[in-house]
Design a protein around this motif. Sequence first.
Motif, PDB file in Angstrom:
ATOM      1  N   GLU A   1       0.825  -1.214   0.000  1.00  0.00           N
ATOM      2  CA  GLU A   1       0.000   0.000   0.000  1.00  0.00           C
ATOM      3  C   GLU A   1       0.859   1.263   0.000  1.00  0.00           C
ATOM      4  O   GLU A   1       0.595   2.195  -0.767  1.00  0.00           O
ATOM      5  N   VAL A   2       1.891   1.307   0.838  1.00  0.00           N
ATOM      6  CA  VAL A   2       2.720   2.512   0.860  1.00  0.00           C
ATOM      7  C   VAL A   2       3.621   2.599  -0.369  1.00  0.00           C
ATOM      8  O   VAL A   2       3.927   3.696  -0.832  1.00  0.00           O
ATOM      9  N   ALA A   3       4.011   1.455  -0.931  1.00  0.00           N
ATOM     10  CA  ALA A   3       4.788   1.472  -2.176  1.00  0.00           C
ATOM     11  C   ALA A   3       3.940   2.053  -3.311  1.00  0.00           C
ATOM     12  O   ALA A   3       4.438   2.839  -4.123  1.00  0.00           O
TER      13      ALA A   3
ATOM     14  N   LYS B   1       4.726   5.463  -5.411  1.00  0.00           N
ATOM     15  CA  LYS B   1       4.739   5.478  -6.880  1.00  0.00           C
ATOM     16  C   LYS B   1       3.830   6.584  -7.424  1.00  0.00           C
ATOM     17  O   LYS B   1       4.151   7.232  -8.413  1.00  0.00           O
ATOM     18  N   GLU B   2       2.701   6.813  -6.749  1.00  0.00           N
ATOM     19  CA  GLU B   2       1.733   7.822  -7.189  1.00  0.00           C
ATOM     20  C   GLU B   2       2.021   9.204  -6.588  1.00  0.00           C
ATOM     21  O   GLU B   2       1.227  10.126  -6.761  1.00  0.00           O
ATOM     22  N   ASP B   3       3.151   9.338  -5.865  1.00  0.00           N
ATOM     23  CA  ASP B   3       3.553  10.601  -5.264  1.00  0.00           C
ATOM     24  C   ASP B   3       2.493  11.152  -4.314  1.00  0.00           C
ATOM     25  O   ASP B   3       2.198  12.346  -4.296  1.00  0.00           O
ATOM     26  N   LYS B   4       1.928  10.263  -3.477  1.00  0.00           N
ATOM     27  CA  LYS B   4       0.864  10.653  -2.552  1.00  0.00           C
ATOM     28  C   LYS B   4       1.311  10.695  -1.096  1.00  0.00           C
ATOM     29  O   LYS B   4       0.480  10.759  -0.200  1.00  0.00           O
ATOM     30  N   LEU B   5       2.616  10.658  -0.848  1.00  0.00           N
ATOM     31  CA  LEU B   5       3.103  10.666   0.526  1.00  0.00           C
ATOM     32  C   LEU B   5       3.665  12.033   0.884  1.00  0.00           C
ATOM     33  O   LEU B   5       4.326  12.670   0.072  1.00  0.00           O
ATOM     34  N   GLN B   6       3.408  12.457   2.110  1.00  0.00           N
ATOM     35  CA  GLN B   6       3.923  13.735   2.595  1.00  0.00           C
ATOM     36  C   GLN B   6       5.254  13.528   3.296  1.00  0.00           C
ATOM     37  O   GLN B   6       5.532  12.458   3.836  1.00  0.00           O
TER      38      GLN B   6
END
Length: 134
Positions: A101-103, A107-112
């Motif tokens: 899930e975090v990978a 990949k989608e550049d959705k992490l802060q």
Amino acid sequence: MTDRVVIPTEDQNGLNSRLAEHFGRAPYYAVIEFDEKGEISNVKTVPNTGEHGGGVGYSHDNILELKPNAIIVYGMGPRGLNSFQNAGVAILKANANTVSEVAAAYKEDKLQELTSGCEHAHHKDEHHMHERLT
């Protein structure tokens, strides 16, 4: 250009591994490599060889030897955070429970970005669990 991402985990189940609550106390680390197209090209698990894992030294110093581009965590202490920042490694806040899930979020550049370390990092507590569930 390929990316190498390190994620602290509770187990050795590859992409199905559950994320560990705190970087330095994680039993294992999933090392994910992304190819030039952003697809996962390799997944391996390495044990925590730092002092909190029964080894020597700091976990962050040992992980730097893997030459990661990014670390994805719920939290880490200020010493680890500073060490990675000084080495030019991005520290990103985990937003899910499993490596896959975090990978995908990476990949989608959705992490802060994680901008501050836990001042109480030497204590085993439940505040990260509370933060992630609320």
